[in-house]
Design a protein around this motif. Structure first.
Motif, PDB file in Angstrom:
ATOM      1  N   UNK A 202       0.807  -1.214   0.000  1.00 26.97           N
ATOM      2  CA  UNK A 202       0.000   0.000   0.000  1.00 26.97           C
ATOM      3  C   UNK A 202       0.846   1.272   0.000  1.00 26.97           C
ATOM      4  N   UNK A 203       1.952   1.265   0.712  1.00 19.76           N
ATOM      5  CA  UNK A 203       2.791   2.460   0.798  1.00 19.76           C
ATOM      6  C   UNK A 203       3.312   2.940  -0.540  1.00 19.76           C
ATOM      7  N   UNK A 204       3.506   2.014  -1.492  1.00 17.48           N
ATOM      8  CA  UNK A 204       4.037   2.401  -2.801  1.00 17.48           C
ATOM      9  C   UNK A 204       2.996   3.099  -3.668  1.00 17.48           C
ATOM     10  N   UNK A 205       1.751   3.178  -3.198  1.00 21.42           N
ATOM     11  CA  UNK A 205       0.701   3.871  -3.957  1.00 21.42           C
ATOM     12  C   UNK A 205       0.442   5.270  -3.418  1.00 21.42           C
ATOM     13  N   UNK A 206       1.288   5.721  -2.483  1.00 14.28           N
ATOM     14  CA  UNK A 206       1.097   7.028  -1.851  1.00 14.28           C
ATOM     15  C   UNK A 206       2.197   7.995  -2.262  1.00 14.28           C
ATOM     16  N   UNK A 207       1.899   9.281  -2.157  1.00 11.61           N
ATOM     17  CA  UNK A 207       2.891  10.319  -2.462  1.00 11.61           C
ATOM     18  C   UNK A 207       2.628  11.542  -1.591  1.00 11.61           C
ATOM     19  N   UNK A 208       3.616  12.414  -1.533  1.00 14.53           N
ATOM     20  CA  UNK A 208       3.528  13.689  -0.826  1.00 14.53           C
ATOM     21  C   UNK A 208       2.990  13.536   0.602  1.00 14.53           C
ATOM     22  N   UNK A 209       1.925  14.243   0.953  1.00 15.14           N
ATOM     23  CA  UNK A 209       1.431  14.237   2.335  1.00 15.14           C
ATOM     24  C   UNK A 209       0.993  12.843   2.780  1.00 15.14           C
ATOM     25  N   UNK A 210       0.411  12.087   1.872  1.00 12.87           N
ATOM     26  CA  UNK A 210      -0.046  10.742   2.217  1.00 12.87           C
ATOM     27  C   UNK A 210       1.124   9.826   2.530  1.00 12.87           C
ATOM     28  N   UNK A 211       2.198   9.948   1.772  1.00  9.61           N
ATOM     29  CA  UNK A 211       3.381   9.126   2.022  1.00  9.61           C
ATOM     30  C   UNK A 211       4.033   9.518   3.346  1.00  9.61           C
ATOM     31  N   UNK A 212       4.065  10.810   3.634  1.00  9.79           N
ATOM     32  CA  UNK A 212       4.618  11.267   4.909  1.00  9.79           C
ATOM     33  C   UNK A 212       3.823  10.713   6.077  1.00  9.79           C
ATOM     34  N   UNK A 213       2.518  10.659   5.920  1.00 12.86           N
ATOM     35  CA  UNK A 213       1.675  10.078   6.968  1.00 12.86           C
ATOM     36  C   UNK A 213       2.005   8.607   7.171  1.00 12.86           C
ATOM     37  N   UNK A 214       2.177   7.886   6.076  1.00 10.49           N
ATOM     38  CA  UNK A 214       2.417   6.446   6.151  1.00 10.49           C
ATOM     39  C   UNK A 214       3.729   6.131   6.870  1.00 10.49           C
ATOM     40  N   UNK A 215       4.785   6.841   6.505  1.00 14.81           N
ATOM     41  CA  UNK A 215       6.097   6.540   7.107  1.00 14.81           C
ATOM     42  C   UNK A 215       6.172   7.000   8.563  1.00 14.81           C
ATOM     43  N   UNK A 216       5.246   7.862   8.976  1.00 12.11           N
ATOM     44  CA  UNK A 216       5.255   8.347  10.365  1.00 12.11           C
ATOM     45  C   UNK A 216       4.346   7.523  11.284  1.00 12.11           C
ATOM     46  N   UNK A 217       3.721   6.467  10.744  1.00 12.20           N
ATOM     47  CA  UNK A 217       2.892   5.613  11.589  1.00 12.20           C
ATOM     48  C   UNK A 217       3.753   4.956  12.663  1.00 12.20           C
ATOM     49  N   UNK A 218       3.234   4.818  13.866  1.00 11.60           N
ATOM     50  CA  UNK A 218       4.002   4.181  14.951  1.00 11.60           C
ATOM     51  C   UNK A 218       4.405   2.751  14.588  1.00 11.60           C
ATOM     52  N   UNK A 219       5.568   2.360  15.043  1.00 11.23           N
ATOM     53  CA  UNK A 219       6.051   1.013  14.770  1.00 11.23           C
ATOM     54  C   UNK A 219       5.075  -0.041  15.310  1.00 11.23           C
ATOM     55  N   UNK A 220       4.842  -1.071  14.517  1.00 11.46           N
ATOM     56  CA  UNK A 220       4.025  -2.223  14.883  1.00 11.46           C
ATOM     57  C   UNK A 220       2.611  -1.829  15.323  1.00 11.46           C
ATOM     58  N   UNK A 221       2.083  -0.751  14.729  1.00 14.83           N
ATOM     59  CA  UNK A 221       0.733  -0.297  15.082  1.00 14.83           C
ATOM     60  C   UNK A 221      -0.343  -0.882  14.175  1.00 14.83           C
ATOM     61  N   UNK A 222       0.079  -1.505  13.063  1.00 14.79           N
ATOM     62  CA  UNK A 222      -0.871  -2.058  12.104  1.00 14.79           C
ATOM     63  C   UNK A 222      -0.728  -3.580  12.075  1.00 14.79           C
TER      64      UNK A 222
END
Length: 228
Positions: A68-88
């Motif tokens: 899923x992360x490879x389908x995101x860009x800009x603000x959405x990608x920044x949100x994805x990489x900032x998710x807490x570790x092992x939260x999903x």
């Protein structure tokens, strides 16, 4: 501050992060989501693309999450990489967090009553009107038949034969409306094609021109008057 092993950080639990992509698998290419469009549309498109992917059943959940992360860009990608570790821990968790984060970008759902705003414009063909109406109708969930039929009829040109027919002989199913519209469309196209043929025939005819006699004429000596 990033640590030396921060590259190994993952928003996914170990059960997902430890699963490798199957050999030969690649995430399908779709339009990148930057946070400004409807997140539900992006999720639907992503799920549809991944549904036909070659990933094995046992790794499907992990592939859905990690791709899923490879389908995101800009603000959405920044949100994805900032998710807490092992939260999903599942794709459902990821979807819920994603929709919550970008809820403000969701489009306002269209209502069946919005169909009454679609009106056949002056000079608009039945074909174009039907196309516009169907496009809007498909975007409305659980659109009841009576509303669709009434809205379609009310939007037609009141002088058209199709409007008069639907008014005098109402339909019970929207499929019947579509069939009558198709018949009216064929008639409309036939009339236009006949007019075009008549216009072509008229313009293609050339006005008769006078034929010039190209035969050689005998030489006649001009009269010369000598002055004494």
């Amino acid at each position: 501050m990033a640590t030396l092993d921060s590259y190994a950080d993952s928003p996914f639990t170990d059960a997902i992060a430890a699963v490798a992509f199957p050999k030969g698998f690649s995430v399908p290419t779709i339009t990148l989501f930057d946070g400004t469009t409807d997140p539900c549309d992006h999720i639907s498109q992503y799920k549809q693309k991944m549904m036909v992917s070659a990933s094995a059943r046992v790794s499907k959940e992990a592939c859905m999450c990690k791709g899923f992360g490879s389908t995101l860009s800009e603000a959405a990608l920044q949100w994805f990489v900032s998710l807490p570790n092992k939260s999903i821990s599942s794709f459902a968790d990821l979807v819920n967090a994603f929709n919550q984060q970008f809820a403000s970008s969701r489009r306002t759902p269209k209502q069946p009553s919005d169909l009454y705003r679609i009106v056949q414009e002056i000079g608009e063909s039945i074909k174009d009107y039907v196309t516009r109406f169907n496009t809007e109708k498909v975007a409305i969930r659980d659109c009841d038949t009576s509303t669709a039929i009434n809205a379609f009829s009310q939007g037609l040109d009141k002088e058209s034969d199709l409007y008069k027919e639907l008014t005098m002989h109402p339909c019970e199913r929207f499929e019947e409306v579509q069939q009558r519209a198709t018949t009216a469309l064929r008639l409309e196209e036939d009339i236009l094609s006949r007019k075009g043929a008549v216009t072509f025939n008229r313009t293609s005819r050339k006005a008769p021109t006078e034929k010039k006699d190209k035969r050689a004429k005998p030489y006649s000596r001009p009269n010369i008057i000598k002055v004494a």
